[in-house]
Scaffold this motif. Structure first.
Motif, PDB file in Angstrom:
ATOM      1  N   MET A  92      33.877  33.997  50.322  1.00  0.00           N
ATOM      2  CA  MET A  92      33.138  34.246  49.081  1.00  0.00           C
ATOM      3  C   MET A  92      32.808  32.905  48.437  1.00  0.00           C
ATOM      4  O   MET A  92      33.703  32.192  47.987  1.00  0.00           O
ATOM      5  CB  MET A  92      33.972  35.104  48.116  1.00  0.00           C
ATOM      6  N   SER A  94      30.626  32.148  45.658  1.00  0.00           N
ATOM      7  CA  SER A  94      29.781  32.632  44.565  1.00  0.00           C
ATOM      8  C   SER A  94      29.096  31.480  43.840  1.00  0.00           C
ATOM      9  O   SER A  94      29.614  30.358  43.783  1.00  0.00           O
ATOM     10  CB  SER A  94      30.623  33.422  43.563  1.00  0.00           C
ATOM     11  N   SER A 141      31.742  44.560  45.483  1.00  0.00           N
ATOM     12  CA  SER A 141      30.435  43.882  45.489  1.00  0.00           C
ATOM     13  C   SER A 141      29.471  44.488  46.503  1.00  0.00           C
ATOM     14  O   SER A 141      28.295  44.139  46.523  1.00  0.00           O
ATOM     15  CB  SER A 141      30.609  42.383  45.792  1.00  0.00           C
ATOM     16  N   SER A 148      25.583  35.703  39.910  1.00  0.00           N
ATOM     17  CA  SER A 148      26.352  34.694  40.651  1.00  0.00           C
ATOM     18  C   SER A 148      27.070  35.243  41.874  1.00  0.00           C
ATOM     19  O   SER A 148      27.886  34.550  42.477  1.00  0.00           O
ATOM     20  CB  SER A 148      27.359  33.958  39.743  1.00  0.00           C
ATOM     21  N   SER A 149      26.772  36.507  42.242  1.00  0.00           N
ATOM     22  CA  SER A 149      27.355  37.025  43.484  1.00  0.00           C
ATOM     23  C   SER A 149      26.273  37.570  44.413  1.00  0.00           C
ATOM     24  O   SER A 149      26.567  38.360  45.303  1.00  0.00           O
ATOM     25  CB  SER A 149      28.373  38.134  43.178  1.00  0.00           C
ATOM     26  N   TYR A 152      26.796  36.979  48.355  1.00  0.00           N
ATOM     27  CA  TYR A 152      28.042  37.644  48.744  1.00  0.00           C
ATOM     28  C   TYR A 152      27.847  39.158  48.700  1.00  0.00           C
ATOM     29  O   TYR A 152      28.187  39.875  49.648  1.00  0.00           O
ATOM     30  CB  TYR A 152      29.176  37.214  47.805  1.00  0.00           C
ATOM     31  N   ALA A 153      27.254  39.643  47.595  1.00  0.00           N
ATOM     32  CA  ALA A 153      26.994  41.082  47.465  1.00  0.00           C
ATOM     33  C   ALA A 153      26.041  41.554  48.560  1.00  0.00           C
ATOM     34  O   ALA A 153      26.233  42.641  49.127  1.00  0.00           O
ATOM     35  CB  ALA A 153      26.422  41.395  46.081  1.00  0.00           C
ATOM     36  N   ILE A 193      35.289  29.057  46.407  1.00  0.00           N
ATOM     37  CA  ILE A 193      34.112  28.795  45.564  1.00  0.00           C
ATOM     38  C   ILE A 193      34.018  27.319  45.230  1.00  0.00           C
ATOM     39  O   ILE A 193      34.992  26.703  44.774  1.00  0.00           O
ATOM     40  CB  ILE A 193      34.178  29.644  44.267  1.00  0.00           C
ATOM     41  N   ALA A 202      36.080  33.067  37.726  1.00  0.00           N
ATOM     42  CA  ALA A 202      36.777  34.008  38.621  1.00  0.00           C
ATOM     43  C   ALA A 202      38.280  34.009  38.338  1.00  0.00           C
ATOM     44  O   ALA A 202      38.914  35.069  38.294  1.00  0.00           O
ATOM     45  CB  ALA A 202      36.508  33.628  40.076  1.00  0.00           C
TER      46      ALA A 202
END
Length: 245
Positions: A92, A94, A141, A148-149, A152-153, A193, A202
């Motif tokens: 991840m 982000s 996600s 900001s994801s 990743y999402a 990250i 986070a």
């Protein structure tokens, strides 16, 4: 020991820490024979020493198709079968889309999405033979994208789409597909990250709640894979009670 999993052969990717390690140990405690794969092979050796049952440690990079195929082949060669694949390797990274370092995007897509696809592809002939189970470790996600994801999402939404297509193709052939979607879990994931502000956010969010432990997710996986053959637990969404999104 659980009769539904005792003696079964499981391959867990991303098993050097967190959810992967906890799942490998939980399934070993239920009597499974477990192959564990990750890039940090030294950590796998200590996992193997902790496990109550037989564990095969494999150096595995899910972004490398040859490495994935070799891990599946070595598992079958060593144990004689493959009954369960737990696709857990993930990263991840982000951060905002504007001004992003796109090499981080590539890394997430290659690890989270393509990596899990490669593992399914390599394991599937064996799983069709054993009428086995694919467990896809996704994320909340994969249901709700947040600022900001984005990438990743996107990888986790992709896992959901791929898994549903896979389920429709193989369920009548006896292979079950399980998608596990954890919320905040106390693992190393947020430590990857590189954006300091996002990493701080986070950490602050995780500190604001009673986060899940890797063992909580491992218990959900054990539940899914120990159901009778006519029962397919296709999706498990598991959040900390304190997580609102």
């Amino acid at each position: 020991m659980n009769a539904m999993v005792e003696g079964k052969v499981v391959l867990v990717t991303g098993a050097s820490s967190g959810i992967g390690e906890a799942t490998a140990l939980a399934l070993s405690a239920e009597g499974a024979r477990v192959a564990v794969g990750a890039r940090r092979a030294d950590r796998l050796e200590s996992l193997a020493r902790k496990a109550p049952g037989e564990v095969l440690a494999l150096e595995l990079d899910v972004t490398d198709q040859e490495s994935v195929r070799a891990a599946a082949a070595k598992t079958v060669e060593h144990f004689g079968a493959l009954d369960v694949l737990v696709n857990n390797a993930g990263v991840m990274l982000s951060g905002p889309i504007a001004g992003a370092d796109t090499t981080e995007w590539t890394r997430m897509v290659e690890t989270n999405l393509l990596g899990s696809m490669y593992a399914v592809h390599a394991a599937l002939p064996h799983l069709l033979e054993s009428k086995g189970i694919v467990v896809q470790v996704s994320s909340t996600s994969g249901r709700i994208a947040t600022a900001s994801s984005g990438v990743y999402a996107a990888t986790k939404f992709g896992i959901t789409a791929f898994s549903e297509s896979l389920r429709q193709e193989v369920t009548t052939r006896g292979v079950r597909v399980v998608v596990v979607e954890p919320g905040f879990v106390a693992t190393e994931l947020a430590g990857h990250i590189t954006d300091p502000a996002i990493q701080a956010a986070a950490r602050k969010m995780a500190a604001s709640m009673r986060t899940l432990q890797p063992e909580d997710i491992a218990n959900a996986v054990v539940y899914a894979v120990t159901q009778p053959e006519h029962v397919a637990v296709n999706e498990i969404l598991i959040r900390p009670t304190d997580q609102t999104q």
